[in-house]
Design a protein around this motif. Sequence first.
Motif, PDB file in Angstrom:
ATOM      1  N   ARG A 184       0.861  -1.183   0.000  1.00 19.02           N
ATOM      2  CA  ARG A 184       0.000   0.000   0.000  1.00 19.02           C
ATOM      3  C   ARG A 184       0.896   1.232   0.000  1.00 19.02           C
ATOM      4  O   ARG A 184       2.032   1.186   0.485  1.00 19.02           O
ATOM      5  CB  ARG A 184      -0.872   0.024   1.262  1.00 19.02           C
ATOM      6  CG  ARG A 184      -1.809  -1.157   1.345  1.00 19.02           C
ATOM      7  CD  ARG A 184      -3.206  -0.765   0.934  1.00 19.02           C
ATOM      8  NE  ARG A 184      -3.836  -1.755   0.106  1.00 19.02           N
ATOM      9  CZ  ARG A 184      -5.039  -1.648  -0.417  1.00 19.02           C
ATOM     10  NH1 ARG A 184      -5.754  -0.561  -0.207  1.00 19.02           N
ATOM     11  NH2 ARG A 184      -5.553  -2.582  -1.167  1.00 19.02           N
ATOM     12  N   TYR A 202      -0.983 -10.593  11.889  1.00 17.01           N
ATOM     13  CA  TYR A 202      -0.685  -9.593  10.855  1.00 17.01           C
ATOM     14  C   TYR A 202       0.645  -8.949  11.158  1.00 17.01           C
ATOM     15  O   TYR A 202       1.089  -8.894  12.306  1.00 17.01           O
ATOM     16  CB  TYR A 202      -1.699  -8.451  10.885  1.00 17.01           C
ATOM     17  CG  TYR A 202      -3.083  -8.809  10.489  1.00 17.01           C
ATOM     18  CD1 TYR A 202      -4.071  -8.996  11.436  1.00 17.01           C
ATOM     19  CD2 TYR A 202      -3.420  -8.917   9.145  1.00 17.01           C
ATOM     20  CE1 TYR A 202      -5.365  -9.300  11.084  1.00 17.01           C
ATOM     21  CE2 TYR A 202      -4.711  -9.221   8.773  1.00 17.01           C
ATOM     22  CZ  TYR A 202      -5.685  -9.422   9.743  1.00 17.01           C
ATOM     23  OH  TYR A 202      -6.956  -9.731   9.381  1.00 17.01           O
ATOM     24  N   TRP A 214       2.101  -5.311   3.890  1.00 22.26           N
ATOM     25  CA  TRP A 214       1.350  -6.039   4.910  1.00 22.26           C
ATOM     26  C   TRP A 214       1.484  -7.529   4.640  1.00 22.26           C
ATOM     27  O   TRP A 214       1.527  -7.966   3.493  1.00 22.26           O
ATOM     28  CB  TRP A 214      -0.114  -5.615   4.972  1.00 22.26           C
ATOM     29  CG  TRP A 214      -0.908  -5.831   3.729  1.00 22.26           C
ATOM     30  CD1 TRP A 214      -1.115  -4.924   2.735  1.00 22.26           C
ATOM     31  CD2 TRP A 214      -1.598  -7.028   3.333  1.00 22.26           C
ATOM     32  NE1 TRP A 214      -1.883  -5.473   1.740  1.00 22.26           N
ATOM     33  CE2 TRP A 214      -2.204  -6.764   2.086  1.00 22.26           C
ATOM     34  CE3 TRP A 214      -1.775  -8.284   3.907  1.00 22.26           C
ATOM     35  CZ2 TRP A 214      -2.963  -7.710   1.400  1.00 22.26           C
ATOM     36  CZ3 TRP A 214      -2.529  -9.224   3.230  1.00 22.26           C
ATOM     37  CH2 TRP A 214      -3.120  -8.930   1.996  1.00 22.26           C
ATOM     38  N   CYS A 226      -7.343 -10.868   2.500  1.00 22.44           N
ATOM     39  CA  CYS A 226      -8.220  -9.792   2.931  1.00 22.44           C
ATOM     40  C   CYS A 226      -7.329  -8.660   3.433  1.00 22.44           C
ATOM     41  O   CYS A 226      -6.584  -8.843   4.405  1.00 22.44           O
ATOM     42  CB  CYS A 226      -9.096 -10.382   4.028  1.00 22.44           C
ATOM     43  SG  CYS A 226     -10.000  -9.222   4.950  1.00 22.44           S
ATOM     44  N   VAL A 227      -7.329  -7.550   2.722  1.00 19.84           N
ATOM     45  CA  VAL A 227      -6.450  -6.442   3.106  1.00 19.84           C
ATOM     46  C   VAL A 227      -6.836  -5.991   4.515  1.00 19.84           C
ATOM     47  O   VAL A 227      -8.015  -5.742   4.786  1.00 19.84           O
ATOM     48  CB  VAL A 227      -6.600  -5.261   2.121  1.00 19.84           C
ATOM     49  CG1 VAL A 227      -5.735  -4.087   2.545  1.00 19.84           C
ATOM     50  CG2 VAL A 227      -6.245  -5.705   0.720  1.00 19.84           C
ATOM     51  N   ALA A 229      -7.991  -4.092   7.669  1.00 18.03           N
ATOM     52  CA  ALA A 229      -8.859  -2.907   7.708  1.00 18.03           C
ATOM     53  C   ALA A 229      -8.057  -1.629   7.949  1.00 18.03           C
ATOM     54  O   ALA A 229      -8.346  -0.581   7.354  1.00 18.03           O
ATOM     55  CB  ALA A 229      -9.899  -3.095   8.804  1.00 18.03           C
ATOM     56  N   GLU A 230      -7.028  -1.709   8.771  1.00 18.55           N
ATOM     57  CA  GLU A 230      -6.231  -0.506   9.108  1.00 18.55           C
ATOM     58  C   GLU A 230      -5.605   0.129   7.876  1.00 18.55           C
ATOM     59  O   GLU A 230      -5.273   1.311   7.872  1.00 18.55           O
ATOM     60  CB  GLU A 230      -5.088  -0.850  10.075  1.00 18.55           C
ATOM     61  CG  GLU A 230      -5.531  -1.247  11.457  1.00 18.55           C
ATOM     62  CD  GLU A 230      -5.749  -2.751  11.578  1.00 18.55           C
ATOM     63  OE1 GLU A 230      -6.155  -3.365  10.558  1.00 18.55           O
ATOM     64  OE2 GLU A 230      -5.554  -3.287  12.660  1.00 18.55           O
ATOM     65  N   SER A 232      -6.922  -0.177   4.649  1.00 14.39           N
ATOM     66  CA  SER A 232      -7.817  -0.129   3.494  1.00 14.39           C
ATOM     67  C   SER A 232      -7.951   1.288   2.928  1.00 14.39           C
ATOM     68  O   SER A 232      -8.280   1.466   1.758  1.00 14.39           O
ATOM     69  CB  SER A 232      -9.189  -0.711   3.848  1.00 14.39           C
ATOM     70  OG  SER A 232      -9.706   0.009   4.933  1.00 14.39           O
ATOM     71  N   GLY A 233      -7.648   2.313   3.739  1.00 21.09           N
ATOM     72  CA  GLY A 233      -7.717   3.686   3.241  1.00 21.09           C
ATOM     73  C   GLY A 233      -6.526   4.068   2.374  1.00 21.09           C
ATOM     74  O   GLY A 233      -6.529   5.108   1.717  1.00 21.09           O
ATOM     75  N   ALA A 236      -3.621   0.928  -3.193  1.00 23.80           N
ATOM     76  CA  ALA A 236      -2.777  -0.243  -3.458  1.00 23.80           C
ATOM     77  C   ALA A 236      -1.512   0.215  -4.181  1.00 23.80           C
ATOM     78  O   ALA A 236      -1.531   1.164  -4.963  1.00 23.80           O
ATOM     79  CB  ALA A 236      -3.537  -1.239  -4.312  1.00 23.80           C
TER      80      ALA A 236
END
Length: 338
Positions: A184, A202, A214, A226-227, A229-230, A232-233, A236
Amino acid sequence: MKYDMAVVGAGPAGTSAAITAASRGLRVLLLDRVRFPRLRPGECLHPGIEPIFRELRVWHAVAEASAVRPEQRRVCWDGGSRLESFGQDAKGGWRAVHITRSVLDAILLQRARDMGVEYRQAREEPLQLLRRSGGDVDGVIIGGAPVQCRYLVDASGSGSWLNRQLGVAPQVCSPKLTAFCGYREGHLEDAQRFYTGVDGWYWFAQVDTHTVNWTQVKYGVHTKPCVPAELSGMPAAGPSVCGFDVTWRRAGTLAGQSYFVTGDAAFVLDPSAGNGVLHAVLSGIFAGECVVAVTEGRENHVSVQALYHEWSSQWFDAGRKALAGVHGQQWSHRIGAA
Ligand SMILES: Cc1cc2nc3c(=O)[nH]c(=O)nc-3n(C[C@H](O)[C@H](O)[C@H](O)COP(=O)(O)OP(=O)(O)OC[C@H]3O[C@@H](n4cnc5c(N)ncnc54)[C@H](O)[C@@H]3O)c2cc1C
């Protein structure tokens, strides 16, 4: 015989073996099946890598390419969080080395070439094992052509090419574990953050000033990453998400009369071990030193084979004991089910 040593795989294990042997005057052939740069995780290097890279004469280039050198990492556990340092000595705190893996691989490969190693990318020519009439390892067959060598070093990574060619099954030591990793664009407060959950753990790491890696290890077989959540903002970045089988396993044979198995080809532990690249480099150097010692007549092949086998087995056993503590109760019931 044209080569003293042929090495299958030009990752950290293979290049370290090649550099070690070539710097002592041995004729070395290094083979890989893919064109570099290629995707391979392993960007957070254990602080212990620094003196080793100094020995291989690549430290200057690695240090220059590493923009992130944390002294500690954040560990989140059971709802709490603490900072853990990597250790220290009289000179101060030890610092991990974060470096883009393609850059590290390029530095090591260039050093090998500078030492006179012959590098061949054998993408169109799947390698096969060349055996003597008694079955002993004699070299490799590249695109139908036999290439003999005194020693063969398998540094092919987790696929463990030589053991597969020999038909030797690995020793599996954990329930199924699957790792995913992705990238990311962004910046983290902690350069390394590690935390556990009920279905695995993680790890986030700031690889360079603008890229975050990650890594996720999940208990069992999984196909859908599954990316976290922390992250996801964050947009990529870099290569798309990849999955790996990181079930703990050790190759059935680690050394023989004319071969050594190094790096992930020797054994795989899941990435929470945090020292896969360190092990790859050290095992490559060790294998290279063994070949040099026999070639120079200082040791015989039986003693170096036993020594290498013992060293590698001890590393694996110590690693899996330490990791069993990390995974602890979460999967004690699954070990019974594995
Ligand atoms: C998700 C994930 C995250 C990780 N994070 C870290 C980390 O942060 N820090 C760390 O230290 N370690 C980490 N690791 C572990 C690390 O990636 C490995 O331990 C390390 O790459 C092993 O190096 P190697 O040289 O043995 O193998 P590799 O780097 O896998 O190199 C093997 C080479 O062999 C070549 N090859 C394979 N088969 C053939 C064939 N038949 N013919 C020719 N060539 C062949 C491949 O193309 C490849 O280039 C991580 C692993 C995973 C899965």
